[in-house]
Design an enzyme around this catalytic site. Structure first.
Site, PDB file in Angstrom:
ATOM      1  N   LYS A  80       0.918  -1.269   0.199  1.00 57.52           N
ATOM      2  CA  LYS A  80      -0.068  -0.076  -0.454  1.00 57.52           C
ATOM      3  C   LYS A  80       0.665   1.358  -0.109  1.00 57.52           C
ATOM      4  CE  LYS A  80      -3.922   1.587   2.939  1.00 57.52           C
ATOM      5  NZ  LYS A  80      -4.654   1.698   3.408  1.00 57.52           N
ATOM      6  N   SER A 155      -9.656   1.357   3.091  1.00 60.41           N
ATOM      7  CA  SER A 155      -9.129   2.258   2.526  1.00 60.41           C
ATOM      8  C   SER A 155      -7.623   1.636   1.856  1.00 60.41           C
ATOM      9  CB  SER A 155      -7.782   3.582   2.957  1.00 60.41           C
ATOM     10  OG  SER A 155      -7.124   3.463   4.464  1.00 60.41           O
ATOM     11  N   SER A 179      -9.508  -1.023   6.588  1.00 58.42           N
ATOM     12  CA  SER A 179      -9.311  -0.340   6.030  1.00 58.42           C
ATOM     13  C   SER A 179      -8.615  -1.631   4.866  1.00 58.42           C
ATOM     14  CB  SER A 179      -8.420   0.609   5.822  1.00 58.42           C
ATOM     15  OG  SER A 179      -8.864   1.899   6.042  1.00 58.42           O
TER      16      SER A 179
END
Length: 482
Positions: A80, A155, A179
């Protein structure tokens, strides 16, 4: 998305060890998927194709010499883009850090590279990880591969999409208020958030210091365990890091295939919060899985955790207050460089008072006590991961059981409590509703990752035949397979 099988890390590891494939073949296969799919899905912000191929060639040479560095050696993974990778652009999904190149990697990245993993690139995320849809105004809207008109969740949406489509065999994400587990459920894969402090947050751009977790997204429960073992362990640079050795959950799960644990699995069911106001089709899938677990010998134990109803208020206050503190100076200087939704969130973050924050911490302490008491009588707690259908892109409100509800609050509602009190939690696919994957959430006691993974593995085994064909692993893969 084409109906194609994708490869699990566990199967890829076995194929490499049997010399049926190479790290370069696996890496080229993932990069071919990126080339084919990512212009539309936007799972990645940056792809380091040349660097990944070089790392794969180096991994293959080491394997030829018998120098395997760890279980992830030679396996292509994604990270990420709020986690630093030395020498690679790390944007945090923002315009402000568009050209930021860190000189030091995050602790989890160092651990992956020490094991010989091949980092393919950096995945898309909601700007600064401050949202649950990965509708990123700077790097493109990330789309759900099952239905491209729907959000993949966030996210860590890019990490979930990369794994769900075979653009990576596993990925690292972060989880502050759901997330990892939200996109795992929305995309039909496994997402694990460990105990707070089990995995270092060094090098992860902070959202909320007391809520941030780093975890994994994977095709299977065994894969998630393999990745957790690789990235867990004490980091003296981080005050919240627990002084513990790395986990050994992958080995423990494997050993239990021959010697199952004694006694039935005791599953806690909290009806008034976790099963209240849930989409009927989702609830049916989760309850059907619970029935299968009971038929397989598990016991359901009713629970009451009366303070859970206040947990999302407490989580929201703590998260927004701490997030606004993180961004306060930067936001004053450059408000125009934030996306509209994140700008509004940061403006709202200044509204809660000190009294609100203190009261939220008191709620947190009470919720923690109630969970501790509950785990005295159960091994895990099981619930739906999400109470609503996967929302369409741009849909700010959703319809649930005859009422309109806020999309973001609903996506966080059932996953938030585990963040508030730092408990390990996993989302594992358990079927489909409205044509989209359904996630089942397993929550465990503090440091109870093995209990969570054990229960999730049982779910996976019971419902495996109902999962979409593209999620089932093949024994090996090469570039020709894509």
């Amino acid at each position: 998305m084409p109906e194609r099988p994708t490869l699990s890390l566990t199967e890829a590891r076995a194929a490499l060890d049997r010399q049926e494939t190479t790290s370069r073949d696996l890496t080229d296969a993932c990069l071919a998927r990126v080339h084919e799919l990512d212009a539309d899905l936007r799972a990645f912000i940056t792809v380091d194709a040349d660097g990944a191929r070089q790392r794969a060639d180096r991994a293959d040479e080491q394997l030829r010499r018998g120098e395997r560095q760890g279980p992830l050696h030679g396996l292509p993974l994604a990270v990420k883009d709020n986690l630093a990778v030395a020498g690679q652009i790390t944007t945090m999904g923002s315009a402000i850090f568009r050209d930021h190149v860190p000189t030091q990697s995050a602790d989890v990245v160092d651990r992956l590279e020490e094991q010989g993993a091949v980092i393919l690139g950096k995945t898309n995320l909601h700007e600064f990880a401050l949202g649950v849809t990965t509708e990123n105004p700077h790097y493109g809207i990330c789309r759900n591969p099952v239905d491209r008109e729907r959000t993949p969740g966030g996210s860590s949406g890019g990490s979930a999409v990369a794994v769900a489509t075979g653009m990576a065999l596993g990925a690292i994400g972060s989880d502050t208020s759901g997330s990892i587990r939200i996109p795992a459920a929305a995309c039909g894969i496994v997402g694990l958030k460990p105990t707070y402090g089990r995995v270092s947050t060094q090098g992860c751009y902070p959202e909320s210091w007391s809520l941030d977790h780093v975890g994994v997204l994977a095709q299977t429960v065994q894969d998630a365990a393999m990745m957790l073992d690789a990235i867990s362990g004490h980091d003296p640079r981080v005050p919240s890091s627990l002084d513990l050795l790395p986990t050994t959950t992958a080995r423990d799960l494997h050993d239990e295939q021959d010697t199952p644990p004694a006694g039935p699995l005791r599953i806690g069911i909290e009806e008034s919060f976790f099963f209240h106001d849930v989409d009927p089709e989702i609830e049916t899938e989760v309850r059907s899985t619970l029935e299968a677990l009971v038929a397989d010998g598990a016991q359901l134990v009713p629970l009451t955790l009366p303070s859970l109803g206040a947990s999302i208020f407490a989580l929201t206050v703590i998260d927004t207050a701490e997030t606004t503190a993180v961004h306060e100076a930067q936001f004053r200087r450059r408000p125009q460089d934030y996306g509209e939704d994140v700008r509004l969130l940061l403006e709202c973050g200044a509204i809660p008072s000190a009294v609100d924050y203190v009261q939220s911490q008191q709620i947190r302490a009470q919720v923690r006590r109630e969970f501790q008491e509950a785990f005295a009588g159960v091994d895990v707690i099981v619930a739906p991961t999400l109470p609503i259908q996967t929302p369409r892109i741009g849909e700010a409100t959703v319809h649930l059981n005859g009422r309109e509800a806020d999309r973001d609050q609903e996506l966080m509602r059932l996953v938030g409590p585990a963040n508030l009190v730092g408990l390990p939690s996993i989302s594992v696919p358990c079927g489909q509703a409205h044509g989209m994957p359904v996630g089942l959430q397993v929550i465990g006691p503090t440091l109870g990752e093995l209990a969570v993974l054990r229960a999730a593995a049982r779910v996976e085994g019971l419902v495996g035949e109902r999962l979409p064909a593209q999620r089932r692993p093949l024994p090996h893969i090469t570039a020709d397979d894509v």
